[in-house]
Write an enzyme that holds these catalytic residues in place. Sequence first.
Site, mmCIF file in Angstrom:
data_model
loop_
_atom_site.group_PDB
_atom_site.id
_atom_site.type_symbol
_atom_site.label_atom_id
_atom_site.label_comp_id
_atom_site.label_asym_id
_atom_site.label_seq_id
_atom_site.Cartn_x
_atom_site.Cartn_y
_atom_site.Cartn_z
ATOM 1 N N ASN A 9 -41.014 1.773 -21.033
ATOM 2 C CA ASN A 9 -40.612 0.297 -20.462
ATOM 3 C C ASN A 9 -41.206 -0.697 -21.670
ATOM 4 O O ASN A 9 -42.251 -1.185 -21.528
ATOM 5 C CB ASN A 9 -41.157 0.093 -19.094
ATOM 6 C CG ASN A 9 -40.858 -1.525 -18.665
ATOM 7 O OD1 ASN A 9 -40.067 -2.282 -19.371
ATOM 8 N ND2 ASN A 9 -41.797 -1.665 -17.518
ATOM 9 N N TRP A 10 -40.102 -1.375 -22.311
ATOM 10 C CA TRP A 10 -40.623 -2.210 -23.539
ATOM 11 C C TRP A 10 -40.838 -3.630 -22.923
ATOM 12 O O TRP A 10 -41.581 -4.414 -23.738
ATOM 13 C CB TRP A 10 -39.389 -2.442 -24.492
ATOM 14 C CG TRP A 10 -39.334 -1.320 -25.324
ATOM 15 C CD1 TRP A 10 -39.584 0.136 -25.312
ATOM 16 C CD2 TRP A 10 -38.271 -1.210 -26.480
ATOM 17 N NE1 TRP A 10 -39.281 0.891 -26.268
ATOM 18 C CE2 TRP A 10 -38.253 0.066 -27.052
ATOM 19 C CE3 TRP A 10 -37.432 -2.118 -27.204
ATOM 20 C CZ2 TRP A 10 -37.393 0.291 -28.145
ATOM 21 C CZ3 TRP A 10 -36.517 -1.769 -28.028
ATOM 22 C CH2 TRP A 10 -36.910 -0.494 -28.644
ATOM 23 N N LYS A 11 -40.701 -3.834 -21.793
ATOM 24 C CA LYS A 11 -41.131 -5.088 -21.227
ATOM 25 C C LYS A 11 -40.191 -6.345 -22.266
ATOM 26 O O LYS A 11 -39.502 -6.074 -22.840
ATOM 27 C CB LYS A 11 -42.424 -5.312 -20.937
ATOM 28 C CG LYS A 11 -42.833 -4.415 -20.138
ATOM 29 C CD LYS A 11 -44.365 -4.618 -19.507
ATOM 30 C CE LYS A 11 -44.694 -3.104 -18.306
ATOM 31 N NZ LYS A 11 -46.060 -3.377 -17.988
ATOM 32 N N HIS A 95 -39.686 -3.130 -10.311
ATOM 33 C CA HIS A 95 -40.988 -3.183 -11.025
ATOM 34 C C HIS A 95 -41.871 -4.232 -10.623
ATOM 35 O O HIS A 95 -41.538 -5.133 -10.046
ATOM 36 C CB HIS A 95 -40.673 -3.473 -12.611
ATOM 37 C CG HIS A 95 -42.014 -3.279 -13.594
ATOM 38 N ND1 HIS A 95 -43.000 -4.152 -13.718
ATOM 39 C CD2 HIS A 95 -42.438 -2.229 -14.205
ATOM 40 C CE1 HIS A 95 -43.950 -3.578 -14.462
ATOM 41 N NE2 HIS A 95 -43.630 -2.308 -14.808
ATOM 42 N N GLU A 97 -43.808 -6.140 -11.762
ATOM 43 C CA GLU A 97 -43.835 -7.656 -12.371
ATOM 44 C C GLU A 97 -42.771 -8.288 -11.901
ATOM 45 O O GLU A 97 -42.829 -9.602 -11.556
ATOM 46 C CB GLU A 97 -43.860 -7.569 -14.015
ATOM 47 C CG GLU A 97 -45.235 -7.109 -14.578
ATOM 48 C CD GLU A 97 -45.179 -6.347 -15.842
ATOM 49 O OE1 GLU A 97 -43.985 -6.274 -16.415
ATOM 50 O OE2 GLU A 97 -45.999 -5.445 -16.026
ATOM 51 N N GLU A 167 -46.318 3.302 -9.733
ATOM 52 C CA GLU A 167 -47.190 2.378 -10.436
ATOM 53 C C GLU A 167 -48.209 1.663 -9.922
ATOM 54 O O GLU A 167 -47.736 0.526 -9.488
ATOM 55 C CB GLU A 167 -46.158 1.659 -11.374
ATOM 56 C CG GLU A 167 -45.199 2.292 -12.115
ATOM 57 C CD GLU A 167 -44.689 1.315 -13.367
ATOM 58 O OE1 GLU A 167 -44.674 2.046 -14.639
ATOM 59 O OE2 GLU A 167 -44.461 0.313 -13.331
ATOM 60 N N GLY A 173 -51.187 -1.980 -17.668
ATOM 61 C CA GLY A 173 -51.589 -2.989 -18.754
ATOM 62 C C GLY A 173 -53.099 -3.286 -18.648
ATOM 63 O O GLY A 173 -53.513 -4.232 -19.383
ATOM 64 N N SER A 212 -50.860 2.411 -17.619
ATOM 65 C CA SER A 212 -51.753 2.677 -18.666
ATOM 66 C C SER A 212 -51.658 4.292 -19.218
ATOM 67 O O SER A 212 -52.904 5.004 -19.463
ATOM 68 C CB SER A 212 -53.437 2.570 -18.436
ATOM 69 O OG SER A 212 -53.552 1.031 -18.153
ATOM 70 N N GLY A 233 -45.549 1.800 -20.307
ATOM 71 C CA GLY A 233 -45.440 0.229 -21.054
ATOM 72 C C GLY A 233 -45.729 0.140 -22.333
ATOM 73 O O GLY A 233 -45.145 0.576 -23.217
ATOM 74 N N GLY A 234 -47.110 -0.245 -22.412
ATOM 75 C CA GLY A 234 -47.729 -0.634 -23.944
ATOM 76 C C GLY A 234 -47.506 0.563 -24.924
ATOM 77 O O GLY A 234 -47.115 0.304 -25.963
HETATM 78 P P1 13P Z 1 -48.692 0.015 -19.281
HETATM 79 O O1 13P Z 1 -48.349 1.437 -19.583
HETATM 80 O O2 13P Z 1 -48.678 -0.983 -20.215
HETATM 81 O O3 13P Z 1 -49.844 -0.063 -18.250
HETATM 82 O O4 13P Z 1 -47.485 -0.588 -18.258
HETATM 83 C C1 13P Z 1 -47.082 0.452 -17.156
HETATM 84 C C2 13P Z 1 -45.588 -0.128 -16.805
HETATM 85 O O5 13P Z 1 -45.654 -1.348 -16.294
HETATM 86 C C3 13P Z 1 -44.539 0.621 -17.116
HETATM 87 O O6 13P Z 1 -43.401 -0.077 -16.212
#
Ligand code: 13P
Length: 251
Positions: A9-11, A95, A97, A167, A173, A212, A233-234
């Site tokens: 997930n590149w956000k 998600h 967020e 999640e 993050g 994470s 994510g990251g």
């Molecule tokens: P991180 O891997 O950066 O913690 O993010 C997880 C995420 O929100 C994937 O959708």
Amino acid sequence: MRAKLVVGNWKMHGSLAANRELLRALVAGLPLAGSTEMAVCVPFPYLAQAQEMLAATPIRWGAQNLSEHSGGAYTGEVSGAMLCDFACRYAIVGHSERRALYGESDAKVAAKFLAARAAGLTPVLCVGETLEQREAGATLQVVYAQLDAVLDAAGAAGLSGAVLAYEPVWAIGTGRTASPAQAQEVHAAIRARVEARDAVLAASLPILYGGSVKAQNAGELFAQSDIDGGLVGGASLVVDEFLAICQAANC
Ligand code: 13P
């Protein structure tokens, strides 16, 4: 035996130039063996680029959100049919967020899930509790409410072919991962909740862990019996990390 799936997930990250480098390197470094499927969920403007660069590869692509509407006067929104124009396989829905920053309720997430299904996309439905909710002992209550909203709207059959992702918000993050045992406990509870409606579906339903995930912890997480891969994510923006996570899922 469920096949493993790792979704990046590149956000809201990337640029045409940076994506080109990242996607090229991912394709060049693809794990050679194994049945793990890889996908990247990119920002809307980069779907055409993902399609162009990944179409001839085993890596699939998708979006991070979609409208619950199929079309009309909804300024700024993107429909499921539009995502299909770019041959997306996946659409992330719910998600944390989006729930926290854009006020997406359980009902709205369920409507988006239905819209994804109606368009022929594979929804990746995210559920998870905040730290406050976990500390109050409300983890399963929160996760069940998020899941039930979709089960009630779509029916158990509506989840067939979909993907779930647990999640925990406190692990996103933050560098603070759920321990494999903590994650497994919630994954097993989610599967049991689905099993109460449809045992066959529950046995085949992929449930990803997100929060994470890194190369260093992926192997232990993916070794848990109810963890079928990761939503990353990251680390999905760092070639070597993402490839190593996919490799961990192949073992
Ligand atoms: P991180 O891997 O950066 O913690 O993010 C997880 C995420 O929100 C994937 O959708």
